[in-house]
Scaffold this motif. Structure first.
Motif, short mmCIF file in Angstrom:
data_model
loop_
_atom_site.label_atom_id
_atom_site.label_comp_id
_atom_site.label_asym_id
_atom_site.label_seq_id
_atom_site.Cartn_x
_atom_site.Cartn_y
_atom_site.Cartn_z
N ALA A 226 -8.07 36.90 -10.69
CA ALA A 226 -7.79 36.08 -11.89
C ALA A 226 -8.39 34.68 -11.74
N ALA A 227 -8.17 34.07 -10.57
CA ALA A 227 -8.67 32.71 -10.36
C ALA A 227 -10.19 32.68 -10.35
N THR A 228 -10.82 33.69 -9.74
CA THR A 228 -12.28 33.74 -9.68
C THR A 228 -12.87 33.94 -11.07
N SER A 229 -12.28 34.84 -11.85
CA SER A 229 -12.77 35.07 -13.22
C SER A 229 -12.67 33.81 -14.06
N ALA A 230 -11.55 33.09 -13.90
CA ALA A 230 -11.37 31.85 -14.65
C ALA A 230 -12.36 30.79 -14.22
N MET B 160 -15.70 31.83 -15.41
CA MET B 160 -15.68 32.07 -16.87
C MET B 160 -16.37 33.40 -17.22
N ILE B 161 -15.98 34.43 -16.48
CA ILE B 161 -16.50 35.78 -16.74
C ILE B 161 -15.32 36.75 -16.88
N HIS B 162 -15.60 37.91 -17.49
CA HIS B 162 -14.56 38.92 -17.64
C HIS B 162 -14.27 39.57 -16.29
N ARG B 163 -13.07 40.05 -16.13
CA ARG B 163 -12.67 40.68 -14.86
C ARG B 163 -13.56 41.89 -14.54
N GLN B 164 -13.97 42.63 -15.58
CA GLN B 164 -14.84 43.79 -15.35
C GLN B 164 -16.21 43.35 -14.84
N THR B 165 -16.70 42.19 -15.35
CA THR B 165 -17.98 41.65 -14.86
C THR B 165 -17.85 41.27 -13.40
N ILE C 216 -18.83 42.19 -7.52
CA ILE C 216 -18.30 42.40 -6.16
C ILE C 216 -18.80 43.73 -5.60
N LYS C 217 -18.83 44.75 -6.44
CA LYS C 217 -19.34 46.06 -5.99
C LYS C 217 -20.81 45.95 -5.60
N LYS C 218 -21.57 45.17 -6.38
CA LYS C 218 -23.00 44.99 -6.09
C LYS C 218 -23.18 44.22 -4.77
N ILE C 219 -22.32 43.19 -4.56
CA ILE C 219 -22.38 42.40 -3.33
C ILE C 219 -22.10 43.29 -2.13
N GLU C 220 -21.08 44.12 -2.21
CA GLU C 220 -20.74 45.00 -1.08
C GLU C 220 -21.86 46.00 -0.81
N SER C 221 -22.51 46.45 -1.88
CA SER C 221 -23.60 47.41 -1.72
C SER C 221 -24.81 46.78 -1.03
#
Length: 498
Positions: free
Chosen positions: A445-449, A452-457, A462-467
């Motif tokens: 929640a804090a990171t999205s805020a 200023m991006i949607h939680r799904q974004t 994060i998935k791309k970073i881990e990959s």
């Protein structure tokens, strides 16, 4: 009427309708002015030898408070208290009257048929010669202010001489002495003043008086944007004629505001110069005259780094001690360039107010200043990593962090290289997302805020970073590696911006 009016003279004027109810032993007190005040702390608004006129609204209801009122009025040198007999005052306690008797502090009752204006006029007529003297003193004060720019001594020193008191100006927010002076205040006195007003910075007391181990300290609030007080030391509570004091306060406040504006202009010019040096848009030849103007040309320099939120404090504390500097903010860090000769004194000064400081190695060339800023930032990260108050680039060896700028570059690329290449090619801000995510303790929640991006974004990033990194943001070991790589990346960047 005698040239020097006393309380007894006012009682003797039957037309004024005054009679003494306590403190007859002080009827010989001189009265130079009469002032009506209904505030709860009237001793702060009157000067010595002035008569307090009140309907009683400033008198506390409780007996202890009434006795304390008499004590404080007497201690401030007030000539006496005249209370209007119009039933607005609370019942006067035996404790209050006994205290007035013990202190020889006159308490008068004034007939309800006598307006305070009549009492004030009687005092004013007797005080006319005193007023002429005050007007002459006022003229001298303004002449001092006019001529202060024509002589080497400061306005503060000239006013100290004129008023016969050693005056000082203290910034009670940052604990510094403003405008300087021939004999600075002791650190102990400044600390005590700041401690006593720490809870009232938004509205400083009009007058503050206390006694420390050596002498009595008296301070008055100044009408300045900085939270400043005019301070002087004496064998007892300093009593400056309020007429002259008010004008002296105004003159000194103007001088403080002038000096503050000049320093702010200097700081902004210095910040612009330092940023141009970091960007490489100004060379040694062009920088030289501006470094001379800043007072640090042809010297060895060091850079101190700190959290950017402390920039105002750093500028204020170093500026008040007249230390030549350049300072700026880049990203989340603040930087101050100063001479190597001022290094130890400035670190000792700042170390007591700022939790972490990073100090670069010394340099004497403009071309090496960007490297010095990187060194200072590296040392600051080292101080944060091991909890040190001060870390120096030349000696600090924090756990896990690379030792040199080059090592930091390789450490960052070893872990974040694919992310860096991906960001450069696609600009999806994966590095920034990872840094904010870890800074926010992996709070979605804090990171999205923050971003200023949607939680799904955020979940996609994060998935791309881990990959790309082959590391999980749920593994403690992987999180540690990613975090230290981010620190190394910030240190190793070719430019300090961002």
């Amino acid at each position: 009427m005698p040239s020097e009016l006393t309380v007894a003279d006012l009682v003797a004027m039957r037309q004024l309708g005054c009679h003494t109810i306590a403190g007859a032993g002080g009827l010989d007190h001189k009265v130079v002015w009469a002032h009506a005040c209904e505030l709860e702390d009237p001793w702060l608004w009157l000067s010595s030898d002035e008569l307090l006129m009140t309907t009683g609204m400033c008198i506390p209801e409780e007996r202890g408070g009434q006795a304390e009122l008499v004590q404080k009025l007497s201690r401030a040198g007030i000539a006496g208290m005249a209370i209007g007999d119009d039933l607005k005052a609370p019942p006067l306690s035996a404790e209050m009257l006994a205290e007035a008797e013990a202190l020889d502090f006159p308490v008068l009752m004034v007939s309800h048929s006598t307006p305070f204006s009549a009492l004030g006029r009687a005092v004013a007529v007797a005080a006319q010669s005193e007023q002429v003297s005050r007007i002459a003193r006022l003229s001298r004060l303004y002449e001092v202010a006019r001529s202060a720019t024509l002589v080497e001594t400061s306005l503060l020193e000239r006013l100290s001489e004129e008023l016969a008191y050693d005056l000082h100006v203290v910034d009670v927010e940052f604990g510094t002495e403003v405008l300087g002076g021939a004999a600075p205040l002791s650190a102990q006195v400044i600390t005590q003043i700041c401690a006593r007003v720490a809870d009232t910075l938004e509205r400083l007391p009009a007058r503050l008086a206390f006694t420390d181990e050596l002498a009595s300290v008296t301070a008055w609030a100044l009408p300045t944007h900085r939270r400043c007080m005019l301070v002087t030391i004496g064998d007892s509570d300093v009593d400056v004629d309020v007429f002259g004091l008010l004008h002296a306060q105004s003159l000194i406040a103007i001088d403080v505001e002038r000096a503050t504006r000049e320093r702010e202009h200097h700081d902004e010019a210095g910040s612009a110069l330092l940023l141009q040096i970091v960007d490489g848009t100004v060379g040694s030849d062009a920088a030289q005259p501006r470094l001379e103007q800043a007072g640090i040309a042809d010297k060895k320099w060091v850079v101190i780094s700190f959290d950017a939120t402390h920039l105002r404090r750093v500028r204020t504390m170093l500026g008040d001690r007249a230390t030549p500097t350049l300072s700026c903010v880049i990203g989340e860090e603040g930087y101050v360039v100063l001479t190597a000769a001022d290094r130890d004194a400035c670190i000792a000064l700042l170390n007591t107010h700022i939790p972490n400081l990073g100090v670069s190695a010394s340099t004497s060339t403009v071309q090496r200043l960007p490297d010095s800023l990187r060194q200072a930032r590296w040392a600051l990260q080292a101080a944060r990593a091991d909890g040190s108050a001060v870390a120096e680039y030349s000696t600090a060896a924090p756990l896990f962090l690379p030792r040199t700028i080059t090592d930091a570059h390789f450490a960052a690329r070893a872990i974040l290289g694919d992310l860096m290449d991906h960001d450069e090619a696609n600009q999806p801000q994966l590095i920034e997302t990872l840094e904010v995510f870890l800074t926010m303790d992996r709070s979605w929640a804090a990171t999205s805020a923050k971003l200023m991006i949607h939680r799904q974004t955020l979940a996609y990033r994060i998935k791309k970073i881990e990959s790309l990194t082959g590391r999980s943001t749920k593994s403690s070991a992987d999180i540690a590696s990613l975090w230290m790589a981010l620190v190394a990346l910030r240190i190793s960047r070719g430019t300090l911006r961002g």
